[in-house]
Design a protein around this motif. Sequence first.
Motif, PDB file in Angstrom:
ATOM      1  N   GLY A 109       3.215   6.822  -5.955  1.00 13.76           N
ATOM      2  CA  GLY A 109       3.619   5.974  -7.072  1.00 13.76           C
ATOM      3  C   GLY A 109       4.863   5.159  -6.780  1.00 13.76           C
ATOM      4  N   ASP A 110       5.092   4.835  -5.504  1.00 10.02           N
ATOM      5  CA  ASP A 110       6.319   4.156  -5.088  1.00 10.02           C
ATOM      6  C   ASP A 110       6.101   2.694  -4.698  1.00 10.02           C
ATOM      7  OD1 ASP A 110       7.799   6.431  -5.487  1.00 10.02           O
ATOM      8  OD2 ASP A 110       7.652   7.097  -3.403  1.00 10.02           O
ATOM      9  N   VAL A 111       5.061   2.059  -5.201  1.00 12.42           N
ATOM     10  CA  VAL A 111       4.796   0.655  -4.875  1.00 12.42           C
ATOM     11  C   VAL A 111       4.969  -0.185  -6.133  1.00 12.42           C
ATOM     12  CG1 VAL A 111       3.156  -0.994  -3.924  1.00 12.42           C
ATOM     13  CG2 VAL A 111       3.177   1.356  -3.077  1.00 12.42           C
ATOM     14  N   SER A 112       5.862  -1.160  -6.062  1.00 12.66           N
ATOM     15  CA  SER A 112       6.117  -2.029  -7.203  1.00 12.66           C
ATOM     16  C   SER A 112       5.167  -3.217  -7.194  1.00 12.66           C
ATOM     17  CB  SER A 112       7.564  -2.534  -7.157  1.00 12.66           C
ATOM     18  OG  SER A 112       7.760  -3.386  -6.031  1.00 12.66           O
ATOM     19  N   GLU A 113       5.077  -3.881  -8.330  1.00 12.92           N
ATOM     20  CA  GLU A 113       4.263  -5.094  -8.402  1.00 12.92           C
ATOM     21  C   GLU A 113       4.828  -6.173  -7.481  1.00 12.92           C
ATOM     22  OE1 GLU A 113       3.738  -6.308 -12.449  1.00 12.92           O
ATOM     23  OE2 GLU A 113       2.754  -4.420 -13.029  1.00 12.92           O
ATOM     24  N   ARG A 114       6.139  -6.222  -7.343  1.00 14.39           N
ATOM     25  CA  ARG A 114       6.751  -7.196  -6.437  1.00 14.39           C
ATOM     26  C   ARG A 114       6.301  -6.936  -4.997  1.00 14.39           C
ATOM     27  NH1 ARG A 114      13.283  -8.270  -5.614  1.00 14.39           N
ATOM     28  NH2 ARG A 114      13.075  -9.773  -3.894  1.00 14.39           N
ATOM     29  N   ARG A 115       6.263  -5.666  -4.618  1.00 11.94           N
ATOM     30  CA  ARG A 115       5.840  -5.323  -3.256  1.00 11.94           C
ATOM     31  C   ARG A 115       4.380  -5.690  -3.043  1.00 11.94           C
ATOM     32  NH1 ARG A 115       8.269  -4.850   1.627  1.00 11.94           N
ATOM     33  NH2 ARG A 115       8.263  -2.753   2.479  1.00 11.94           N
ATOM     34  N   ALA A 117       2.785  -8.114  -4.533  1.00 11.76           N
ATOM     35  CA  ALA A 117       2.725  -9.576  -4.413  1.00 11.76           C
ATOM     36  C   ALA A 117       3.095 -10.000  -2.991  1.00 11.76           C
ATOM     37  CB  ALA A 117       3.661 -10.224  -5.432  1.00 11.76           C
ATOM     38  N   GLU A 118       4.103  -9.335  -2.405  1.00 11.78           N
ATOM     39  CA  GLU A 118       4.474  -9.611  -1.017  1.00 11.78           C
ATOM     40  C   GLU A 118       3.314  -9.306  -0.080  1.00 11.78           C
ATOM     41  OE1 GLU A 118       7.895  -7.230  -0.330  1.00 11.78           O
ATOM     42  OE2 GLU A 118       9.262  -8.514  -1.482  1.00 11.78           O
ATOM     43  N   LEU A 119       2.601  -8.216  -0.361  1.00 13.70           N
ATOM     44  CA  LEU A 119       1.445  -7.858   0.454  1.00 13.70           C
ATOM     45  C   LEU A 119       0.353  -8.919   0.353  1.00 13.70           C
ATOM     46  CD1 LEU A 119      -0.141  -5.911   2.248  1.00 13.70           C
ATOM     47  CD2 LEU A 119      -0.864  -4.698   0.167  1.00 13.70           C
ATOM     48  N   GLY A 120       0.116  -9.420  -0.862  1.00 12.18           N
ATOM     49  CA  GLY A 120      -0.873 -10.482  -1.026  1.00 12.18           C
ATOM     50  C   GLY A 120      -0.520 -11.703  -0.199  1.00 12.18           C
ATOM     51  N   GLY A 196      -0.056 -12.822  -5.390  1.00 11.78           N
ATOM     52  CA  GLY A 196       0.598 -13.059  -4.111  1.00 11.78           C
ATOM     53  C   GLY A 196      -0.301 -13.810  -3.149  1.00 11.78           C
ATOM     54  N   TYR A 197      -1.567 -13.409  -3.085  1.00 13.46           N
ATOM     55  CA  TYR A 197      -2.507 -14.104  -2.203  1.00 13.46           C
ATOM     56  C   TYR A 197      -2.718 -15.542  -2.670  1.00 13.46           C
ATOM     57  CZ  TYR A 197      -6.463 -14.681   0.984  1.00 13.46           C
ATOM     58  OH  TYR A 197      -7.296 -15.119   2.000  1.00 13.46           O
TER      59      TYR A 197
END
Length: 216
Positions: A109-115, A117-120, A196-197
């Motif tokens: 549970g340690d992944v933020s929406e910001r992270r 978006a960066e992945l996308g 993000g993508y």
Amino acid sequence: MRSRSFSHSQLLALMDASDVIEADGSGLKVGALPNGDFLKVFRRKKWLSRDMFTLPAVRFARHCELLHERGIPAPRIRDTLVLNDSNQMSAVTYRPVAGRTLRQALAAGDVSERRMAELGQFIARLHDEGLYFRSIHPGNIILCDSGIGLIDVLDMRVRGWPLTRGERQRNWRHFFRTREDHPHLDNGLLAALMAGYNHRNELPVTDFDWEQGVRL
């Protein structure tokens, strides 16, 4: 890239000295060496394959170097081990990428929406630059301080042009194929991933249905 000639017995001794990280029915696949490096072993599975022409250890090392040239974190190759008495096996030793896999971070549970978006944006960059990492999934993506990295990159092809829509769709199918990841991908994280993508390119995925698979 440094290549070293090894005998089968020398490789077996190196495998015996490793702590097993990953293995299958054929034996050790990835092991941790006493000095902190990792050992990755490749076995030839088919008689007729491209492994006859370029050893998988050599391809793996080349792919890692290519990613480093593009500023993408990847395993840092120490040695490519080519057996002088067999072409059935090869190996690499490497310094692993520091960080956690996306799968581990999602489960905790340690992944933020910001992270996400960066992945996308990161996946869009791979697609735009013609990097077709066919084995992409949360277990092969590393979240690290220096950005987002990739591991287990043998199954990668480098195009001289952006990926086609069909290749992008197949890549996204693979990303979502492991059901153990689905409970951790809530609507907020998925929306951030898509946004993000889309920030760089049009997402070729229009609907997500965990029961029926990803609809494209």
